[in-house]
Design a protein around this motif. Sequence first.
Motif, mmCIF file in Angstrom:
data_model
loop_
_atom_site.group_PDB
_atom_site.id
_atom_site.type_symbol
_atom_site.label_atom_id
_atom_site.label_comp_id
_atom_site.label_asym_id
_atom_site.label_seq_id
_atom_site.Cartn_x
_atom_site.Cartn_y
_atom_site.Cartn_z
ATOM 1 N N ARG A 207 0.788 -1.568 -0.064
ATOM 2 C CA ARG A 207 0.028 -0.001 -0.486
ATOM 3 C C ARG A 207 1.066 1.080 0.257
ATOM 4 N NH1 ARG A 207 -5.284 -0.387 1.161
ATOM 5 N NH2 ARG A 207 -5.154 2.096 2.272
ATOM 6 N N ARG A 208 1.779 0.898 0.818
ATOM 7 C CA ARG A 208 2.635 2.634 0.388
ATOM 8 C C ARG A 208 3.477 2.840 -0.874
ATOM 9 N NH1 ARG A 208 4.806 0.303 5.907
ATOM 10 N NH2 ARG A 208 6.560 -0.743 4.656
ATOM 11 N N ARG A 209 3.626 1.672 -1.334
ATOM 12 C CA ARG A 209 3.715 1.790 -2.563
ATOM 13 C C ARG A 209 3.654 1.241 -4.029
ATOM 14 N NH1 ARG A 209 9.075 -1.860 -3.099
ATOM 15 N NH2 ARG A 209 9.547 0.152 -4.726
ATOM 16 N N LEU A 210 2.143 1.917 -3.179
ATOM 17 C CA LEU A 210 1.287 1.102 -4.625
ATOM 18 C C LEU A 210 1.387 1.737 -6.085
ATOM 19 C CD1 LEU A 210 -1.049 -1.025 -4.512
ATOM 20 C CD2 LEU A 210 -2.726 0.914 -4.210
ATOM 21 N N VAL A 241 2.948 -14.309 -5.745
ATOM 22 C CA VAL A 241 3.207 -12.820 -5.188
ATOM 23 C C VAL A 241 2.736 -11.320 -6.168
ATOM 24 C CG1 VAL A 241 5.315 -10.650 -5.084
ATOM 25 C CG2 VAL A 241 5.292 -13.236 -4.410
ATOM 26 N N ILE A 242 3.336 -12.112 -7.451
ATOM 27 C CA ILE A 242 2.660 -10.984 -8.685
ATOM 28 C C ILE A 242 1.373 -10.450 -8.295
ATOM 29 C CG2 ILE A 242 2.332 -10.487 -11.184
ATOM 30 C CD1 ILE A 242 5.166 -10.838 -10.145
ATOM 31 N N ARG A 243 0.413 -12.046 -8.707
ATOM 32 C CA ARG A 243 -1.179 -11.807 -8.245
ATOM 33 C C ARG A 243 -1.899 -11.085 -7.068
ATOM 34 N NH1 ARG A 243 -5.193 -10.670 -8.730
ATOM 35 N NH2 ARG A 243 -7.298 -11.754 -9.061
ATOM 36 N N TYR A 244 -0.885 -11.246 -5.892
ATOM 37 C CA TYR A 244 -1.277 -10.608 -4.718
ATOM 38 C C TYR A 244 -0.734 -8.578 -5.031
ATOM 39 C CZ TYR A 244 -2.313 -9.044 -0.425
ATOM 40 O OH TYR A 244 -1.883 -9.085 1.436
ATOM 41 N N ILE A 245 -0.170 -8.766 -5.560
ATOM 42 C CA ILE A 245 -0.168 -6.929 -5.667
ATOM 43 C C ILE A 245 -0.331 -6.634 -7.029
ATOM 44 C CG2 ILE A 245 1.801 -5.616 -6.856
ATOM 45 C CD1 ILE A 245 3.852 -7.197 -5.910
ATOM 46 N N GLN A 246 -0.940 -7.082 -7.534
ATOM 47 C CA GLN A 246 -1.999 -7.023 -9.699
ATOM 48 C C GLN A 246 -2.970 -6.627 -8.357
ATOM 49 O OE1 GLN A 246 -3.355 -9.555 -12.337
ATOM 50 N NE2 GLN A 246 -1.367 -8.637 -13.394
ATOM 51 N N HIS A 248 -4.342 -5.762 -5.330
ATOM 52 C CA HIS A 248 -4.704 -4.222 -5.104
ATOM 53 C C HIS A 248 -4.192 -3.128 -6.019
ATOM 54 C CE1 HIS A 248 -3.946 -5.553 -0.329
ATOM 55 N NE2 HIS A 248 -3.171 -6.575 -0.506
ATOM 56 N N ARG A 249 -3.601 -3.174 -6.714
ATOM 57 C CA ARG A 249 -3.304 -2.420 -7.512
ATOM 58 C C ARG A 249 -4.416 -2.404 -8.123
ATOM 59 N NH1 ARG A 249 2.990 -2.917 -10.052
ATOM 60 N NH2 ARG A 249 3.418 -1.452 -8.668
ATOM 61 N N SER A 282 -7.175 -3.296 -19.325
ATOM 62 C CA SER A 282 -8.547 -3.672 -19.674
ATOM 63 C C SER A 282 -9.042 -5.303 -19.469
ATOM 64 C CB SER A 282 -9.337 -2.798 -21.058
ATOM 65 O OG SER A 282 -10.456 -2.997 -20.962
ATOM 66 N N ARG A 283 -8.690 -5.675 -20.013
ATOM 67 C CA ARG A 283 -8.364 -7.143 -19.771
ATOM 68 C C ARG A 283 -8.585 -7.669 -18.538
ATOM 69 N NH1 ARG A 283 -5.792 -8.887 -23.705
ATOM 70 N NH2 ARG A 283 -4.169 -9.029 -22.719
ATOM 71 N N THR A 284 -7.393 -7.184 -17.334
ATOM 72 C CA THR A 284 -7.200 -7.228 -16.323
ATOM 73 C C THR A 284 -7.887 -6.672 -15.581
ATOM 74 O OG1 THR A 284 -5.060 -7.367 -16.734
ATOM 75 C CG2 THR A 284 -5.466 -8.164 -14.730
ATOM 76 N N PHE A 285 -8.535 -5.966 -15.527
ATOM 77 C CA PHE A 285 -9.312 -5.440 -14.719
ATOM 78 C C PHE A 285 -11.042 -6.174 -14.672
ATOM 79 C CE2 PHE A 285 -13.037 -2.090 -13.915
ATOM 80 C CZ PHE A 285 -12.202 -1.363 -12.756
ATOM 81 N N ARG A 286 -11.465 -6.251 -16.518
ATOM 82 C CA ARG A 286 -12.660 -6.801 -16.579
ATOM 83 C C ARG A 286 -12.893 -8.276 -15.486
ATOM 84 N NH1 ARG A 286 -16.861 -5.936 -21.827
ATOM 85 N NH2 ARG A 286 -18.066 -7.740 -20.859
ATOM 86 N N ARG A 287 -11.472 -9.151 -16.354
ATOM 87 C CA ARG A 287 -12.106 -10.813 -15.278
ATOM 88 C C ARG A 287 -11.648 -10.267 -14.332
ATOM 89 N NH1 ARG A 287 -7.172 -12.176 -17.852
ATOM 90 N NH2 ARG A 287 -5.788 -11.405 -16.251
ATOM 91 N N GLU A 288 -11.229 -8.975 -13.728
ATOM 92 C CA GLU A 288 -10.928 -9.032 -11.810
ATOM 93 C C GLU A 288 -12.270 -8.490 -11.162
ATOM 94 O OE1 GLU A 288 -9.458 -9.089 -7.985
ATOM 95 O OE2 GLU A 288 -8.760 -9.368 -9.726
ATOM 96 N N PHE A 289 -13.679 -7.993 -11.874
ATOM 97 C CA PHE A 289 -14.928 -6.885 -11.911
ATOM 98 C C PHE A 289 -15.583 -7.449 -12.446
ATOM 99 C CE2 PHE A 289 -11.418 -3.849 -10.205
ATOM 100 C CZ PHE A 289 -11.057 -4.415 -8.983
#
Length: 328
Positions: A207-210, A241-246, A248-249, A282-289
């Motif tokens: 969160r500090r370095r998002l 790790v990559i998925r966890y950071i992604q 949060h972003r 856009s593709r990643t965002f739509r897959r998430e939400f």
Amino acid sequence: MPSRQQRDAWRAWFNPVFDLNWDSDEAELPFEAESTTWSAGGAILSRVRAPKLHSLRGAHHVRRDPTDHWVFAIGTVESHITLGDRDLLVPATAPFLISLGDPVESRREADDRLHLYLPRDRFAALAPELDRVRGQVIEGGLGQLLADYLRLLERAVPGLVADDLANLGDAVQAMVAACIAPSAARAAQAATQVDLTRLERVRQAIRRRLHSATLTPASLCRDVGMSRSQLYRLLEGEGGVIRYIQGHRLRAIHAALSNPADDRSIAAIAESCGFYEPSTFSRTFRREFGATPSDVRAASRCGVPLPAAWRPQMQAELASLSACLRAF
């Protein structure tokens, strides 16, 4: 309370466990302070926000109020502690342990601090270890781990139901034991609490370095003081790790798009959180939400909530095949 009553009220709250002193020129000043206390499975967790303080627990307090709890304290400023003929300077953010069976005097500037009170009867199994380190700063990595755990408790305890609280004392005991008297057996007993605390430390670092382009697994390892293998093991159940950071972003981007006052372009918001390729974002965002970034922004500006993305209703104890494969 009216400012003229604040100091007397604060003194009355802590009487007879502690008394409070202040200079004559401070007596008429306002004393805006807050103390919040939670039951925590036999332990007591307290958060105190207060101006400059000089507290005393003398021999007469010990005789009058024979409370003999151990108390861990962590603050955001350094404290001057007097125990008998010893004067100690406790650094900010470092856990310090006292026993209310001993006279103690403390001076500090305005602070926001946490206290964990451990009754002797409930935590008698730790008596030798706690008495051995009372009057000491818990230093190093284990001290920082204990401090992080107390902050995690502060966030978690208010939301726990009665059944969870009933079992919390054993978890607290295991974690404290692992930090003040580490052994292989105690580390195993506290493994879940340690992992939760480390996960919270990772979350805060992200969160500090998002919005930093240099937030990578390697830099995250440095930020939280973990090896690559430790970090990857910790986040294995979170998708890596990559998925966890992604994740949060993406949630930060979703929050920005849902804020009508944020007039940045979608591309600018995405880039601020490390997504530089529009089609990939856009593709990643739509897959998430389950909706495009444009849909989320339009719904926010029109005041019409989007339907929630479909999620499977998981009733099983383990929520994924991966979790099953790791468990059995």
